[in-house]
Design an enzyme around this catalytic site. Structure first.
Site, PDB file in Angstrom:
ATOM      1  CB  CYS A  11      -1.003  -0.025   1.154  1.00  0.00           C
ATOM      2  SG  CYS A  11      -0.323   0.257   2.802  1.00  0.00           S
ATOM      3  CG  ASN A  14       4.264  -1.570   5.350  1.00  0.00           C
ATOM      4  OD1 ASN A  14       5.349  -1.895   5.827  1.00  0.00           O
ATOM      5  ND2 ASN A  14       3.302  -2.451   5.214  1.00  0.00           N
ATOM      6  CB  CYS A  16      -3.775   1.871   7.013  1.00  0.00           C
ATOM      7  SG  CYS A  16      -3.632   3.380   7.996  1.00  0.00           S
ATOM      8  NE  ARG A  17      -4.493   1.497   1.582  1.00  0.00           N
ATOM      9  CZ  ARG A  17      -4.340   2.136   0.439  1.00  0.00           C
ATOM     10  NH1 ARG A  17      -5.262   2.006  -0.508  1.00  0.00           N
ATOM     11  NH2 ARG A  17      -3.291   2.900   0.218  1.00  0.00           N
ATOM     12  CB  SER A  18       0.254  -3.336   3.145  1.00  0.00           C
ATOM     13  OG  SER A  18       0.995  -2.314   3.763  1.00  0.00           O
ATOM     14  CG  ASP A 128      -5.048   5.274   2.860  1.00  0.00           C
ATOM     15  OD1 ASP A 128      -5.162   4.898   4.050  1.00  0.00           O
ATOM     16  OD2 ASP A 128      -4.024   5.837   2.425  1.00  0.00           O
TER      17      ASP A 128
END
Length: 164
Positions: A11, A14, A16-18, A128
């Protein structure tokens, strides 16, 4: 025993999402027949958060679902990742464009949108949640939870040697 399949979730920062995707997938794979046969990591295309833990809201939301990501630390996508991983799975189209633009000659890793690769193409991109609140973090967790099921199904289908 065959080489493990290596997946890198990418993402922007690195945090939040990943890392949530990495945590969810690690938890799911650990309780499946694929345990010990898949290597997972996450990275960001940006360098703003290198060495930092995931966003506190991502940590809290994942923990509510029994997934511990507090020990993860942000890192930036490296040129070696294109050779060390089989797939670079990106949260959104901007990340995918960046990943492909940075690819060195002779890169062996494939790159794709995470939701497409997991069979959730109809969901589009992983939004995001950084500027949002608890509802956005929960939405992202739910998307990534469904994506983890799709990733496991695809790995079993395309890498049958993993289940032997």
């Amino acid at each position: 025993m065959a080489e493990p399949v290596r997946l890198l979730i990418v993402c922007l920062g690195n945090i939040c999402r990943s890392p949530v995707a990495e945590g969810v997938m690690r938890a799911r794979i650990a309780t499946s027949t694929l345990a010990g046969r898949i290597e997972l990591d996450s990275a960001g295309t940006g360098d703003w958060h290198i060495g930092e833990p995931p966003d506190r809201r991502a940590i809290a939301n994942a923990a509510e679902h029994g997934v511990d990501i507090a020990g993860l630390r942000a890192r930036q996508l490296a040129l070696s990742d294109y050779h060390d991983f089989d797939w670079l799975l990106c949260a959104d189209r901007a990340n995918l464009r960046d990943v492909r633009a940075r690819a060195p000659g002779g890169a062996r890793a494939g790159s794709a949108l995470l939701l497409d690769w997991s069979g959730l193409a109809h969901e589009g991109e992983v939004p995001d949640p950084y500027t949002g609140g608890p509802a956005q973090f929960e939405h992202v967790f739910q998307l990534l939870d469904r994506a983890a099921d799709g990733v496991i199904a695809r790995l079993r289908r395309e890498y049958p040697f993993l289940t032997r």
